[in-house]
Motif scaffolding. Structure first.
Motif, PDB file in Angstrom:
ATOM      1  N   ASP A 148     -27.407  31.457 -18.047  1.00 22.77           N
ATOM      2  CA  ASP A 148     -26.588  30.304 -17.246  1.00 22.77           C
ATOM      3  C   ASP A 148     -26.834  29.043 -17.939  1.00 22.77           C
ATOM      4  OD1 ASP A 148     -24.861  29.119 -15.209  1.00 22.77           O
ATOM      5  OD2 ASP A 148     -25.530  30.791 -13.706  1.00 22.77           O
ATOM      6  N   ARG A 149     -26.559  28.077 -17.140  1.00 22.60           N
ATOM      7  CA  ARG A 149     -26.441  26.771 -17.908  1.00 22.60           C
ATOM      8  C   ARG A 149     -27.835  26.142 -17.524  1.00 22.60           C
ATOM      9  NH1 ARG A 149     -27.150  23.067 -13.437  1.00 22.60           N
ATOM     10  NH2 ARG A 149     -26.880  23.893 -11.315  1.00 22.60           N
ATOM     11  N   ALA A 150     -28.028  25.193 -18.753  1.00 22.50           N
ATOM     12  CA  ALA A 150     -29.174  24.633 -18.830  1.00 22.50           C
ATOM     13  C   ALA A 150     -29.361  23.362 -17.673  1.00 22.50           C
ATOM     14  CB  ALA A 150     -29.518  24.078 -20.098  1.00 22.50           C
ATOM     15  N   ILE A 151     -30.340  22.831 -17.364  1.00 16.40           N
ATOM     16  CA  ILE A 151     -30.581  21.579 -16.638  1.00 16.40           C
ATOM     17  C   ILE A 151     -30.714  20.308 -17.562  1.00 16.40           C
ATOM     18  CG2 ILE A 151     -31.823  20.509 -14.894  1.00 16.40           C
ATOM     19  CD1 ILE A 151     -32.853  23.165 -13.799  1.00 16.40           C
ATOM     20  N   THR A 152     -29.780  19.667 -17.786  1.00 12.43           N
ATOM     21  CA  THR A 152     -29.680  18.770 -18.640  1.00 12.43           C
ATOM     22  C   THR A 152     -29.803  17.235 -18.087  1.00 12.43           C
ATOM     23  OG1 THR A 152     -27.219  18.508 -18.624  1.00 12.43           O
ATOM     24  CG2 THR A 152     -28.496  19.930 -20.259  1.00 12.43           C
ATOM     25  N   ARG A 153     -29.962  17.228 -16.758  1.00 13.62           N
ATOM     26  CA  ARG A 153     -30.008  15.719 -16.193  1.00 13.62           C
ATOM     27  C   ARG A 153     -31.549  15.452 -15.761  1.00 13.62           C
ATOM     28  NH1 ARG A 153     -27.152  16.471 -10.640  1.00 13.62           N
ATOM     29  NH2 ARG A 153     -27.849  18.595 -10.904  1.00 13.62           N
ATOM     30  N   PRO A 154     -31.893  14.055 -15.942  1.00 14.06           N
ATOM     31  CA  PRO A 154     -33.164  13.823 -15.577  1.00 14.06           C
ATOM     32  C   PRO A 154     -33.613  14.273 -13.718  1.00 14.06           C
ATOM     33  CG  PRO A 154     -31.932  11.886 -15.611  1.00 14.06           C
ATOM     34  CD  PRO A 154     -30.860  13.049 -16.210  1.00 14.06           C
ATOM     35  N   GLU A 162     -33.055  23.762  -7.752  1.00 19.03           N
ATOM     36  CA  GLU A 162     -32.669  23.530  -9.425  1.00 19.03           C
ATOM     37  C   GLU A 162     -33.773  22.811 -10.097  1.00 19.03           C
ATOM     38  OE1 GLU A 162     -28.928  21.330 -11.978  1.00 19.03           O
ATOM     39  OE2 GLU A 162     -28.554  21.675  -9.758  1.00 19.03           O
ATOM     40  N   LEU A 163     -34.568  23.449 -10.934  1.00 19.48           N
ATOM     41  CA  LEU A 163     -35.606  22.901 -11.626  1.00 19.48           C
ATOM     42  C   LEU A 163     -35.842  23.722 -12.643  1.00 19.48           C
ATOM     43  CD1 LEU A 163     -38.786  23.323  -9.447  1.00 19.48           C
ATOM     44  CD2 LEU A 163     -36.418  24.251  -8.770  1.00 19.48           C
ATOM     45  N   TYR A 164     -36.828  23.208 -13.495  1.00 23.47           N
ATOM     46  CA  TYR A 164     -37.564  24.215 -14.275  1.00 23.47           C
ATOM     47  C   TYR A 164     -39.094  24.102 -13.753  1.00 23.47           C
ATOM     48  CZ  TYR A 164     -34.180  23.897 -18.036  1.00 23.47           C
ATOM     49  OH  TYR A 164     -32.814  24.162 -18.658  1.00 23.47           O
ATOM     50  N   VAL A 165     -39.737  25.441 -13.908  1.00 23.70           N
ATOM     51  CA  VAL A 165     -41.144  25.761 -13.372  1.00 23.70           C
ATOM     52  C   VAL A 165     -42.024  26.339 -14.630  1.00 23.70           C
ATOM     53  CG1 VAL A 165     -42.589  26.971 -11.857  1.00 23.70           C
ATOM     54  CG2 VAL A 165     -40.136  25.968 -11.261  1.00 23.70           C
ATOM     55  N   ALA A 166     -43.106  25.342 -14.872  1.00 32.62           N
ATOM     56  CA  ALA A 166     -44.138  26.063 -15.856  1.00 32.62           C
ATOM     57  C   ALA A 166     -45.299  26.677 -14.727  1.00 32.62           C
ATOM     58  CB  ALA A 166     -44.701  25.059 -16.766  1.00 32.62           C
ATOM     59  N   LYS A 224     -34.654  27.556 -12.120  1.00 28.47           N
ATOM     60  CA  LYS A 224     -34.038  27.856 -10.844  1.00 28.47           C
ATOM     61  C   LYS A 224     -32.806  27.334 -10.687  1.00 28.47           C
ATOM     62  CE  LYS A 224     -35.220  28.358  -5.982  1.00 28.47           C
ATOM     63  NZ  LYS A 224     -35.976  28.079  -4.963  1.00 28.47           N
ATOM     64  N   LEU A 225     -31.752  27.990 -10.777  1.00 25.11           N
ATOM     65  CA  LEU A 225     -30.527  27.485 -10.394  1.00 25.11           C
ATOM     66  C   LEU A 225     -30.070  27.697  -8.907  1.00 25.11           C
ATOM     67  CD1 LEU A 225     -28.623  28.218 -13.643  1.00 25.11           C
ATOM     68  CD2 LEU A 225     -29.718  26.057 -13.210  1.00 25.11           C
ATOM     69  N   THR A 226     -29.030  26.840  -8.555  1.00 26.07           N
ATOM     70  CA  THR A 226     -28.325  26.955  -7.195  1.00 26.07           C
ATOM     71  C   THR A 226     -27.755  28.328  -7.154  1.00 26.07           C
ATOM     72  OG1 THR A 226     -28.461  24.585  -6.939  1.00 26.07           O
ATOM     73  CG2 THR A 226     -27.256  25.858  -5.126  1.00 26.07           C
ATOM     74  N   GLY A 227     -27.883  28.939  -5.619  1.00 23.89           N
ATOM     75  CA  GLY A 227     -27.100  30.176  -5.428  1.00 23.89           C
ATOM     76  C   GLY A 227     -27.943  31.417  -5.537  1.00 23.89           C
ATOM     77  N   GLY A 228     -28.524  31.868  -4.668  1.00 29.82           N
ATOM     78  CA  GLY A 228     -29.185  33.228  -5.074  1.00 29.82           C
ATOM     79  C   GLY A 228     -30.123  33.450  -3.734  1.00 29.82           C
ATOM     80  N   ASP A 263     -33.814  26.770 -23.737  1.00 27.50           N
ATOM     81  CA  ASP A 263     -32.633  26.987 -23.033  1.00 27.50           C
ATOM     82  C   ASP A 263     -31.408  26.120 -23.625  1.00 27.50           C
ATOM     83  OD1 ASP A 263     -31.228  28.039 -20.842  1.00 27.50           O
ATOM     84  OD2 ASP A 263     -31.995  26.306 -19.484  1.00 27.50           O
ATOM     85  N   ASP A 264     -30.514  27.168 -24.124  1.00 23.45           N
ATOM     86  CA  ASP A 264     -29.319  26.374 -24.575  1.00 23.45           C
ATOM     87  C   ASP A 264     -28.002  26.605 -23.504  1.00 23.45           C
ATOM     88  OD1 ASP A 264     -28.864  29.007 -24.764  1.00 23.45           O
ATOM     89  OD2 ASP A 264     -28.579  29.059 -27.142  1.00 23.45           O
ATOM     90  N   GLY A 265     -28.263  27.248 -22.419  1.00 23.01           N
ATOM     91  CA  GLY A 265     -27.387  27.388 -21.355  1.00 23.01           C
ATOM     92  C   GLY A 265     -26.319  28.781 -21.751  1.00 23.01           C
TER      93      GLY A 265
END
Length: 244
Positions: free
Chosen positions: A219-225, A140-144, A158-162, A213-215
């Motif tokens: 799928d959902r956005a990553i909104t946690r630090p 679970e993260l964003y990547v540039a 990237k989100l969990t499950g796949g 990314d508005d989710g």
């Protein structure tokens, strides 16, 4: 948040010269410059080991991180599993490191990167140098992606499950961007907000790529630090990193 300066580097032609020390062969034939191990994946996976080399700033989950003359370096990439001192190899063909701090929500990351070489074996279009944002864990993260083999700048989530190491990737934006090996490039990668999350990649004061990314679409956005990190795939490179 105070600015934090981190630097990492690499030069082709490195050879081991002592326990936990690698030498960078100078192109002019002068004596090699030694690199000292800062930390490696052994320290991550063996948290109670007395012989592990640890960093107060970085957690390296794959590969090895060296320093020389105040500059950090991934070491010559290989596929070995490094021991406590990385004297048997670096494992940096798959290089992953992130901050111990996990409180980075809105972040401005200035990256100076110099791509030395890409390994020819098991080549993939996505090989290269990447910055990780709001890193929760490896799923679970964003990547540039800044320097890829296919010469694309790409922003992904990237989100969990796949199928990709227990995760699934979503491409949020991409654009062509050529680069030259051995030359320094400066990028500014920014992530802000939660509704939407906005990620931009700029260079020389010009925005090269933007993703929102508005989710709803991916799928959902990553909104946690989370943590900020650097990833390398079948790549030897050096870099400087400032996080604000």
């Amino acid at each position: 948040m105070r600015t934090r300066l981190i630097v990492a580097g690499a030069l082709a032609g490195a050879v081991p010269v002592a326990w936990g020390v690698w030498a960078l062969t100078r192109p002019d034939g002068r004596a090699p410059v030694p690199g000292r191990l800062v930390t490696n994946e052994y320290a991550h996976w063996n948290p109670d080991a007395d012989d592990a080399r640890r960093s107060p700033t970085w957690d390296v989950t794959s590969g090895s991180l060296f320093a020389r003359d105040g500059v950090l370096w991934t070491g010559p990439p290989d596929t070995r599993t490094p021991n406590a001192t990385s004297s048997n190899g670096t494992g940096s063909s798959v290089f992953r490191m992130h901050t111990h701090r996990t409180d980075h929500l809105d972040a401005r990351v200035t990256v100076d990167v110099r791509n030395v070489r890409l390994l020819p074996d098991d080549a993939r279009d996505t090989d290269g140098v990447h910055v990780m944002l709001r890193h929760q864990d490896e799923t679970e993260l964003y990547v540039a992606s800044l320097n890829r083999r296919d010469e694309l700048l790409v922003i992904k989530k990237k989100l969990t499950g796949g199928p990709s190491n227990d995760g699934r990737y979503f491409t949020l934006a991409q654009v062509g961007h050529a680069y030259a090996f051995g030359e320094w490039q400066r990028f500014e990668v920014r992530i802000t907000g939660t509704s939407p999350v906005v990620i931009t990649v700029g260079q020389g004061g010009r925005e090269l790529l933007r993703a929102e990314d508005d989710g709803r679409r991916h799928d959902r956005a990553i909104t946690r630090p989370g943590a900020v990190g650097v990833r390398g795939d079948r790549c030897e490179f050096e870099f400087k990193l400032r996080i604000r």
